[in-house]
Design a protein around this motif. Structure first.
Motif, mmCIF file in Angstrom:
data_model
loop_
_atom_site.group_PDB
_atom_site.id
_atom_site.type_symbol
_atom_site.label_atom_id
_atom_site.label_comp_id
_atom_site.label_asym_id
_atom_site.label_seq_id
_atom_site.Cartn_x
_atom_site.Cartn_y
_atom_site.Cartn_z
ATOM 1 N N UNK A 59 0.854 -1.197 0.000
ATOM 2 C CA UNK A 59 0.000 0.000 0.000
ATOM 3 C C UNK A 59 0.885 1.240 0.000
ATOM 4 N N UNK A 60 0.559 2.184 -0.877
ATOM 5 C CA UNK A 60 1.307 3.439 -0.973
ATOM 6 C C UNK A 60 0.334 4.598 -0.890
ATOM 7 N N UNK A 61 0.833 5.762 -0.447
ATOM 8 C CA UNK A 61 -0.034 6.917 -0.279
ATOM 9 C C UNK A 61 0.799 8.190 -0.350
ATOM 10 N N UNK A 62 0.127 9.297 -0.687
ATOM 11 C CA UNK A 62 0.813 10.581 -0.742
ATOM 12 C C UNK A 62 -0.106 11.676 -1.249
ATOM 13 N N UNK A 63 0.507 12.763 -1.743
ATOM 14 C CA UNK A 63 -0.268 13.886 -2.268
ATOM 15 C C UNK A 63 -1.074 13.439 -3.474
ATOM 16 N N UNK A 64 -2.231 14.065 -3.637
ATOM 17 C CA UNK A 64 -3.099 13.720 -4.770
ATOM 18 C C UNK A 64 -2.367 13.917 -6.091
ATOM 19 N N UNK A 65 -2.664 12.993 -7.012
ATOM 20 C CA UNK A 65 -2.115 13.050 -8.368
ATOM 21 C C UNK A 65 -3.274 12.814 -9.328
ATOM 22 N N UNK A 92 -4.982 9.623 -4.212
ATOM 23 C CA UNK A 92 -3.950 9.787 -3.187
ATOM 24 C C UNK A 92 -3.427 8.481 -2.587
ATOM 25 N N UNK A 93 -3.820 7.347 -3.132
ATOM 26 C CA UNK A 93 -3.284 6.073 -2.623
ATOM 27 C C UNK A 93 -3.497 4.957 -3.640
ATOM 28 N N UNK A 94 -2.743 3.885 -3.450
ATOM 29 C CA UNK A 94 -2.863 2.727 -4.333
ATOM 30 C C UNK A 94 -2.475 1.469 -3.557
ATOM 31 N N UNK A 95 -2.917 0.345 -4.096
ATOM 32 C CA UNK A 95 -2.607 -0.965 -3.503
ATOM 33 C C UNK A 95 -2.185 -1.891 -4.644
ATOM 34 N N UNK A 96 -1.077 -2.566 -4.450
ATOM 35 C CA UNK A 96 -0.554 -3.503 -5.448
ATOM 36 C C UNK A 96 -0.510 -4.876 -4.809
ATOM 37 N N UNK A 97 -1.062 -5.861 -5.515
ATOM 38 C CA UNK A 97 -1.064 -7.239 -5.005
ATOM 39 C C UNK A 97 -0.425 -8.153 -6.034
ATOM 40 N N UNK A 98 0.452 -9.026 -5.557
ATOM 41 C CA UNK A 98 1.134 -9.947 -6.462
ATOM 42 C C UNK A 98 1.737 -11.114 -5.683
ATOM 43 N N UNK A 99 2.198 -12.110 -6.432
ATOM 44 C CA UNK A 99 2.894 -13.254 -5.853
ATOM 45 C C UNK A 99 4.384 -13.062 -6.057
ATOM 46 N N UNK A 100 5.160 -13.317 -5.022
ATOM 47 C CA UNK A 100 6.614 -13.207 -5.069
ATOM 48 C C UNK A 100 7.220 -14.566 -4.752
ATOM 49 N N UNK A 101 8.199 -14.968 -5.516
ATOM 50 C CA UNK A 101 8.920 -16.202 -5.228
ATOM 51 C C UNK A 101 10.193 -15.824 -4.485
ATOM 52 N N UNK A 102 10.361 -16.358 -3.270
ATOM 53 C CA UNK A 102 11.522 -16.039 -2.444
ATOM 54 C C UNK A 102 11.788 -17.174 -1.469
ATOM 55 N N UNK A 103 12.999 -17.197 -0.936
ATOM 56 C CA UNK A 103 13.366 -18.243 0.022
ATOM 57 C C UNK A 103 12.574 -18.147 1.315
ATOM 58 N N UNK A 104 12.365 -16.909 1.784
ATOM 59 C CA UNK A 104 11.648 -16.734 3.040
ATOM 60 C C UNK A 104 10.933 -15.390 3.050
ATOM 61 N N UNK A 130 5.520 4.225 0.963
ATOM 62 C CA UNK A 130 4.898 2.959 1.346
ATOM 63 C C UNK A 130 4.306 3.132 2.736
ATOM 64 N N UNK A 131 3.020 2.818 2.872
ATOM 65 C CA UNK A 131 2.343 2.971 4.161
ATOM 66 C C UNK A 131 1.847 1.633 4.709
ATOM 67 N N UNK A 132 1.987 0.568 3.932
ATOM 68 C CA UNK A 132 1.547 -0.735 4.408
ATOM 69 C C UNK A 132 2.161 -1.852 3.596
ATOM 70 N N UNK A 133 2.419 -2.960 4.273
ATOM 71 C CA UNK A 133 2.967 -4.133 3.616
ATOM 72 C C UNK A 133 2.470 -5.375 4.341
ATOM 73 N N UNK A 134 1.913 -6.299 3.567
ATOM 74 C CA UNK A 134 1.538 -7.596 4.123
ATOM 75 C C UNK A 134 2.160 -8.661 3.228
ATOM 76 N N UNK A 135 2.868 -9.588 3.846
ATOM 77 C CA UNK A 135 3.465 -10.710 3.132
ATOM 78 C C UNK A 135 3.029 -11.975 3.864
ATOM 79 N N UNK A 136 2.300 -12.846 3.158
ATOM 80 C CA UNK A 136 1.847 -14.093 3.772
ATOM 81 C C UNK A 136 2.177 -15.259 2.848
#
Length: 162
Positions: A59-65, A92-104, A130-136
């Protein structure tokens, strides 16, 4: 004497290499252990870490664009990195969702925390923070969906307004 973290590659510059520490055999299943006959080593050798899938919500946020600029930037980011599942945006904000391949989780989170800043110029993204991050983990993601918790699966895929 120069000190480096285990597994860190020497790059000859000020750039730091991200590495992770193995969780140990308590977290490795038999199916992830290399067979001694296949690897040519004893079973006491350190196990090979295999990448796993992590569901990331940034999740990201800032001044209006202007909305059209936000959308165009997110579409460019999705074009440059086709692993992105879906992006939702507002002025003024956006959310990006995706799958990441990583060791941990640490490696997946480190990549996610760099995503916006590293591609802000190339995709002409707004100068938001960046105002939020969730990794599950994948299993946790599917368990949440099955129980009716958490965000619904990213449908439709693509860039959409909130």
């Amino acid at each position: 004497m120069r000190r480096v973290r285990p597994g860190a590659a020497s790059r000859g510059s000020a750039e730091r290499a991200l590495t992770s520490v193995a969780a140990g055999t308590a977290y490795e299943s038999e199916s992830h252990q290399p067979h001694a006959a296949d690897a040519g080593e004893s079973r006491d050798a350190e196990p090979t870490e295999t990448p796993r899938l992590w569901h990331v919500t940034l999740s990201v946020s800032g001044k209006e664009a202007p909305l059209d600029e936000v959308r165009r930037g997110l579409e460019q980011l999705a074009h440059d990195h086709p692993f992105l599942l879906t992006s939702r945006y507002a002025p003024d904000h956006a959310e990006i969702r995706y799958w990441e391949e990583a060791r941990d989780l640490h490696d997946a989170a480190a990549v996610a925390l760099r995503l916006w800043g590293e591609h802000r110029q190339s995709a002409q993204l707004p100068p938001w923070e960046i105002v939020g991050l969730e990794v599950i983990g994948r299993d946790t993601y599917h368990q949440r969906i099955a129980e009716g918790y958490g965000p619904l699966p990213a449908t439709p895929v693509g860039v959409h307004p909130f």
